[in-house]
Design a protein around this motif. Structure first.
Motif, mmCIF file in Angstrom:
data_model
loop_
_atom_site.group_PDB
_atom_site.id
_atom_site.type_symbol
_atom_site.label_atom_id
_atom_site.label_comp_id
_atom_site.label_asym_id
_atom_site.label_seq_id
_atom_site.Cartn_x
_atom_site.Cartn_y
_atom_site.Cartn_z
ATOM 1 N N GLU A 197 0.822 -1.204 0.000
ATOM 2 C CA GLU A 197 0.000 0.000 0.000
ATOM 3 C C GLU A 197 0.861 1.261 0.000
ATOM 4 O O GLU A 197 0.483 2.268 -0.599
ATOM 5 C CB GLU A 197 -0.954 -0.014 1.192
ATOM 6 N N ASP A 222 -8.055 -2.787 -12.477
ATOM 7 C CA ASP A 222 -8.915 -2.764 -11.294
ATOM 8 C C ASP A 222 -8.225 -2.073 -10.124
ATOM 9 O O ASP A 222 -8.867 -1.344 -9.357
ATOM 10 C CB ASP A 222 -9.298 -4.190 -10.895
ATOM 11 N N LEU A 223 -6.911 -2.309 -9.980
ATOM 12 C CA LEU A 223 -6.187 -1.697 -8.870
ATOM 13 C C LEU A 223 -6.192 -0.172 -8.974
ATOM 14 O O LEU A 223 -6.303 0.528 -7.960
ATOM 15 C CB LEU A 223 -4.737 -2.214 -8.832
ATOM 16 N N ARG A 225 -8.526 1.667 -10.606
ATOM 17 C CA ARG A 225 -9.895 2.159 -10.423
ATOM 18 C C ARG A 225 -10.278 2.135 -8.944
ATOM 19 O O ARG A 225 -11.010 3.011 -8.472
ATOM 20 C CB ARG A 225 -10.872 1.342 -11.269
ATOM 21 N N GLU A 226 -9.787 1.142 -8.221
ATOM 22 C CA GLU A 226 -10.064 1.087 -6.783
ATOM 23 C C GLU A 226 -9.398 2.233 -6.036
ATOM 24 O O GLU A 226 -9.813 2.581 -4.924
ATOM 25 C CB GLU A 226 -9.571 -0.246 -6.212
ATOM 26 N N ARG A 227 -8.363 2.820 -6.630
ATOM 27 C CA ARG A 227 -7.612 3.908 -5.983
ATOM 28 C C ARG A 227 -7.762 5.217 -6.744
ATOM 29 O O ARG A 227 -6.866 6.051 -6.759
ATOM 30 C CB ARG A 227 -6.137 3.507 -5.858
#
Length: 451
Positions: A197, A222-223, A225-227
């Motif tokens: 992180e 996806d990583l 878009r999640e952030r």
């Protein structure tokens, strides 16, 4: 702490240069143009002087020398999380990076920073090539080339600066240019950043420092878009499937879906910079001609008895290796994987290879090879993928070294398959760097026995 100082502020100061790689030498040269004779410190000092100056070892007298400085300019390889950095900052000594010092006084409206776990070099090179062919003078620098603060660089000679920005460099930036690109996100460099992180936060911090306006980002991640909250005030998502009928990028000669997306990101960045020809397909198609592929990045290096050899030595984690495999749908591929073991999770590699319809043989190398082999064997044990045969499936074979893997891959891939070096691991321990590993791969190809 991200010191908001620039190179001009260092005139008359006591300055330490910590780390004597490419950036360290550029920093030394820049300081001398300011009339500053810096203190030189390195973890592994070279023998003798450097440009007439003594180099102190960090572990002996080097840290003590840095404590007498007003400012320390560190190289990217020096982790900001090292206790020595904290010790200097606790004493009130700013520890800055060369790129941050330059960006503070640059005309940032004409600067593009490109970051991402993988794909940033290709995207930087594509954007720079297009700009140059469109008639603009462009410095392609940062992590991919010349540090922009090197005194040999004439700022007045350039219309644009396209700067590849590593996570190491991003961590030192006190400001952002208005336009930033992010090509991908995946766990990497965990030892430098202290955890996954922290790595994500540090890498993406280039998007949200003062001055940030727009981030052009990989919408297929996806990583990312999640952030999205870490990507700055405004985000434009770019997908590999965007503009399916656009053929302007054909002359670039790129392999793989991920490289198509990289080209689309590069174009979106030029549009955001206000380059008028970036909206003209015909102009871009003409500009795309003559693009030179970056070495060791999905680079075809030769064909022997119908078997194509591809050097992707720069792929040092799972994400780019899977992207490299996706570049050859329906093709029989012998994948050479493994190298320095950083402890990353190889289960996603096995899971990503399992559904591949074409036959796939994974040839593993020390030191991470046994862990890659174990993950693939675990997938095979569940029945998620059949053993490799003429019509598909997956198999894994351990190899003692790169030469043995190349020969085994060649024997298996004949008559019309591919041998792909995409290691999902760094080269440390056996090779000096990814370039030497790629060159060894090409040399091993030349020794493959012909029918």
């Amino acid at each position: 702490m991200r010191p908001k100082i620039c190179w001009s502020d260092l005139r008359g100061a006591r300055v330490g240069v910590w780390g004597l790689g490419v950036e360290g030498h550029a920093s030394l040269a820049r300081l001398r143009t300011l009339g500053v004779e810096p203190v030189l410190v390195d973890d592994r000092p070279p023998p003798g002087d450097v440009d007439g100056l003594q180099v102190f070892a960090t572990a002996s007298s080097g840290l003590a020398a840095l404590k007498h400085c007003d400012v320390v300019v560190k190289s990217p390889g020096i982790s900001r999380y090292r206790p020595e950095v904290a010790e200097l900052e606790d004493r009130g000594i700013p520890v800055a990076g060369g790129l941050g010092l330059w960006l503070q006084e640059a005309d940032r409206d004409r600067v593009l920073c490109v970051t991402g776990t993988k794909g940033k070099s290709s995207t930087t090179a594509i954007a720079g090539h297009l700009l140059t062919r469109l008639g603009y003078s462009c410095l392609i620098g940062g992590n991919i080339g010349t540090p922009p603060w090197d005194p040999r660089v004439d700022d007045a000679a350039y219309d644009y600066w396209i700067i590849e920005t590593s996570s190491y460099q991003a961590t030192d930036l006190p400001c952002s240019p208005p336009v930033v690109a992010v090509t991908s996100l995946h766990p990497d460099h965990l030892d430098w950043h202290g955890g996954v992180e922290a790595y994500y936060r540090d890498k993406l911090s280039v998007c949200s420092q003062p001055g940030a306006e727009l981030t052009i980002a990989n919408g297929d991640s996806d990583l990312l878009r999640e952030r999205a909250g870490l990507l700055g005030p405004q985000v434009r998502w770019v997908h590999a499937a965007d503009a399916p009928d656009a053929d302007w990028m054909i002359p670039l000669g790129l392999l793989g879906t991920h490289n198509r997306r990289n080209a689309l990101i590069a174009r979106a960045c030029l549009e955001a910079l206000g380059v008028p020809q970036a909206r003209d397909d015909d102009a871009l198609r003409a500009a795309a001609a003559g693009f030179v592929h970056l070495s060791h990045r999905l680079q075809p290096v030769g064909t022997v008895d119908g078997v194509l050899f591809v050097d992707d030595s720069l792929s040092t984690n799972v994400l780019p290796t899977l992207a490299a495999m996706d570049a050859f749908p329906g093709r029989r591929v012998a994948l050479i994987a493994g190298g320095h073991d950083r402890g990353i999770d190889y289960a996603p590699l096995a899971a990503g290879l399992a559904p591949r319809p074409a036959p796939t043989l994974v040839l593993t190398l020390p030191d991470s090879g046994p862990r890659i082999q174990a993950e693939i064997e675990a997938v095979l044990a569940t029945g998620a993928a059949p053993m490799a045969g003429p019509d598909g499936g997956l198999a894994v074979v351990p190899c003692t070294d790169l030469g043995a893997a190349v020969q085994a891959g060649f024997d298996w891939a004949r008559p019309d398959g591919i041998v792909l070096l995409s290691p999902a691991a760094p080269s440390f321990g056996v090779f000096r760097n990814y370039r030497e590993r790629g060159e060894a791969f090409t040399q091993a190809m030349r020794t493959c026995q012909r029918i």
